[in-house]
Scaffold this active site. Structure first.
Site, PDB file in Angstrom:
ATOM      1  N   ASP A 183      22.142  25.740  60.190  1.00 13.58           N
ATOM      2  CA  ASP A 183      21.292  24.722  60.811  1.00 13.58           C
ATOM      3  C   ASP A 183      20.336  25.357  61.807  1.00 13.58           C
ATOM      4  O   ASP A 183      19.169  24.998  61.867  1.00 13.58           O
ATOM      5  CB  ASP A 183      22.141  23.644  61.494  1.00 13.58           C
ATOM      6  CG  ASP A 183      21.265  22.642  62.220  1.00 13.58           C
ATOM      7  OD1 ASP A 183      20.490  21.949  61.528  1.00 13.58           O
ATOM      8  OD2 ASP A 183      21.319  22.564  63.462  1.00 13.58           O
ATOM      9  N   ARG A 220      11.959  25.146  60.035  1.00 12.99           N
ATOM     10  CA  ARG A 220      11.275  23.850  59.895  1.00 12.99           C
ATOM     11  C   ARG A 220      10.288  23.643  61.024  1.00 12.99           C
ATOM     12  O   ARG A 220       9.205  23.086  60.841  1.00 12.99           O
ATOM     13  CB  ARG A 220      12.307  22.720  59.869  1.00 12.99           C
ATOM     14  CG  ARG A 220      13.107  22.668  58.565  1.00 12.99           C
ATOM     15  CD  ARG A 220      14.346  21.807  58.710  1.00 12.99           C
ATOM     16  NE  ARG A 220      14.038  20.476  59.205  1.00 12.99           N
ATOM     17  CZ  ARG A 220      14.878  19.733  59.925  1.00 12.99           C
ATOM     18  NH1 ARG A 220      16.087  20.169  60.209  1.00 12.99           N
ATOM     19  NH2 ARG A 220      14.513  18.549  60.337  1.00 12.99           N
ATOM     20  N   SER A 236      21.086  17.896  59.129  1.00 12.38           N
ATOM     21  CA  SER A 236      21.182  18.738  60.325  1.00 12.38           C
ATOM     22  C   SER A 236      22.127  18.101  61.354  1.00 12.38           C
ATOM     23  O   SER A 236      23.056  18.745  61.860  1.00 12.38           O
ATOM     24  CB  SER A 236      19.774  18.919  60.910  1.00 12.38           C
ATOM     25  OG  SER A 236      19.805  19.450  62.207  1.00 12.38           O
ATOM     26  N   LYS A 246      26.530  19.120  62.190  1.00 17.58           N
ATOM     27  CA  LYS A 246      27.061  19.524  63.490  1.00 17.58           C
ATOM     28  C   LYS A 246      28.249  18.658  63.899  1.00 17.58           C
ATOM     29  O   LYS A 246      29.228  19.149  64.466  1.00 17.58           O
ATOM     30  CB  LYS A 246      25.950  19.475  64.543  1.00 17.58           C
ATOM     31  CG  LYS A 246      24.959  20.633  64.357  1.00 17.58           C
ATOM     32  CD  LYS A 246      23.773  20.558  65.288  1.00 17.58           C
ATOM     33  CE  LYS A 246      22.669  19.723  64.705  1.00 17.58           C
ATOM     34  NZ  LYS A 246      21.323  20.002  65.179  1.00 17.58           N
TER      35      LYS A 246
HETATM   36  N1  URA Z   1      17.888  16.821  65.697  1.00 20.43           N
HETATM   37  C1  URA Z   1      18.653  17.651  64.964  1.00 20.43           C
HETATM   38  O1  URA Z   1      19.759  17.998  65.365  1.00 20.43           O
HETATM   39  N2  URA Z   1      18.187  18.082  63.783  1.00 20.43           N
HETATM   40  C2  URA Z   1      16.994  17.736  63.316  1.00 20.43           C
HETATM   41  O2  URA Z   1      16.639  18.165  62.235  1.00 20.43           O
HETATM   42  C3  URA Z   1      16.188  16.896  64.083  1.00 20.43           C
HETATM   43  C4  URA Z   1      16.667  16.445  65.277  1.00 20.43           C
END
Ligand code: URA
Ligand code: CA
Length: 441
Positions: free
Chosen positions: A161, A168, A183, A187
């Protein structure tokens, strides 16, 4: 087949298989697939999207790229909460003890991060002595004993990530619903959550600027949870004005204590009860309405505040903070912000108010910034409130008078006053579960 074929497939609107997504993520994190190919794939995803199955596969591939927190030593179902981020969002400080007071295990991993104020850990460190450093065994033991512990996030979760997000960020592919959803969910899953309650914010001070996008993001995350066996519920909440009255670290600790005492701002209290109801509902498998009654009772009878006291003591903090706010870091200057006309507050631009707090020193602009825990903004009025000319609408807590003067002018610009009555905005727009969407406003 290799990366070129996977890029082509996605470019042409086809789905990648589970194995292809796993190989793509593993190849990227192990350095076998270069940034430029992953960039092309991310851009193809931006335009073509991903199916629910692909999005879930991407999420789990990211989870598997690093360590996973093992919370199996903790008894009971672990429900985590995640907010997509707003201004003055004090909910974690309130929700942790409030939900724990209902006997639900709260094993919270939090961060510091960048933003208008510090993260939850920074805020708690405003309490003298409070520490979030502990080993995994100690963490589980505390949750089993008092239903709550809060520790720092391990750095080795979801490395894919971190790598993907950085890519990105520089390829204009952040704003893709499946990429954001995977993403965030990766987590939470790597942190060991059995079920997840999401606070997806929309508005001027949020990542998603309008309700439609927030609903889409929430639906994507709820679908991931459903596919991977982690039941997920999302609330869509308004972030056009800051949540509660306090934006700043010590100020938010004080606000959380007031709220746990049952005397908090109405909007913060409402959002905590709504999010908490879904957390307790998922953990205990009871209806959310029944869970909400339990939470309300814990606020009223003092149990929630008592749980906060236990939590502070357990983590080495000075529990005197609960009855004596002067234990918290105190800003040397308190500067009133005065209304220049009478009327009704029609807008309090969340983002700008957050930036005012940051300018006072409450947050981090870069990883190296040092936070001043004592400073911030305290709002005395919210949208819809009547205001007299000359009335104090906010107070700035500052460590330098000249800085406060600049911020005062900026804050006044962020506050609009209308001569006509203004309806206070609805806070919670809708609730999204795997069964669909329920509109509340
Ligand atoms: N917050 C995140 O953790 N990931 C993203 O891709 C965008 C916002
Ligand atoms: Ca707040």
């Amino acid at each position: 087949m290799g990366m070129v074929d996977w890029i082509r497939k996605k470019r042409d609107g086809q789905e990648l298989t589970t194995a292809e997504i796993e190989q793509l993520v593993a190849g990227y994190t192990e350095g076998r697939i270069p940034d430029y190919q992953v960039s092309a794939w991310a851009m193809a995803v931006y335009f073509q999207g991903m199916s629910a199955r692909e999005t879930a596969d991407l999420t789990m591939a990211i989870v598997k790229s690093g360590a996973q927190v093992d919370l199996s030593a903790i008894h009971g179902k672990k429900v985590d909460k995640h907010s997509t981020g707003g201004v003055g969002d004090t909910t974690t400080l309130v929700l942790g003890p409030l939900v724990a007071a209902c006997g639900v295990p709260v094993s919270k991993l939090s961060g510091r991060g960048l933003g208008h104020t510090g993260g939850t850990i920074d805020k708690l460190e405003a309490i003298p002595g409070f520490s979030t450093e502990m080993g995994n065994a100690d963490f589980s033991k505390r949750v089993n004993e008092i239903s709550i512990a809060l520790a720092g996030q391990s750095k080795d979760l979801t490395p894919a990530d971190k790598q993907l997000y950085a890519l990105r960020d520089v390829t204009a592919t952040v704003d893709s619903i499946p990429l954001i959803a995977s993403s965030i969910m990766s987590k939470k899953i790597a942190s060991g959550a059995d079920s997840i309650v999401l606070d997806v914010k929309y508005g001027q001070g949020a990542f998603m600027k309008n309700e439609e996008d927030a609903v889409q993001l929430a639906q994507a995350m709820v679908a991931i949870g459903d596919q991977v066996g982690r039941e997920t519920v999302a609330l869509i909440s308004n972030m056009n004005q800051p949540l509660g009255q306090a934006i700043g670290n010590a100020l938010e600790v004080q606000e959380a204590i007031d709220t746990l005492r049952g005397r908090g701002p109405q909007d913060l209290t409402e959002l905590c009860l709504a999010l908490g109801a879904h957390m307790v509902s998922l953990a205990k498998d009871i209806p959310a309405t029944e869970a909400r009654q339990q939470l309300q009772a814990k606020l009223t009878d003092g149990t929630a505040l008592e749980k906060f006291r236990q939590f502070v003591v357990s983590q080495g903090g000075d529990a005197a903070v609960i009855d004596d706010a002067t234990v918290l870091p105190q800003a040397p200057y308190r500067i009133p912000v005065i209304a220049e006309q009478a009327g009704y507050i029609s807008s309090l631009q969340a983002e700008e108010v957050g930036l005012c707090a940051m300018q006072l020193g409450a947050g981090r602009e870069t990883k190296e910034s040092v936070i001043d825990l004592s400073v911030g903004v305290l709002l005395h009025k919210k949208v819809g409130d009547a205001v007299e000319m000359g009335e104090e609408v906010a107070t700035l807590y500052a460590n330098e008078q000249s800085k406060a003067e600049q911020v005062r002018a900026r804050l006044l610009q962020a506050i609009s006053i209308s001569s006509e009555m203004v309806e206070p905005p609805a806070l919670i727009h809708s609730v999204i579960t795997k069964d669909g969407i329920q509109y509340l406003a």
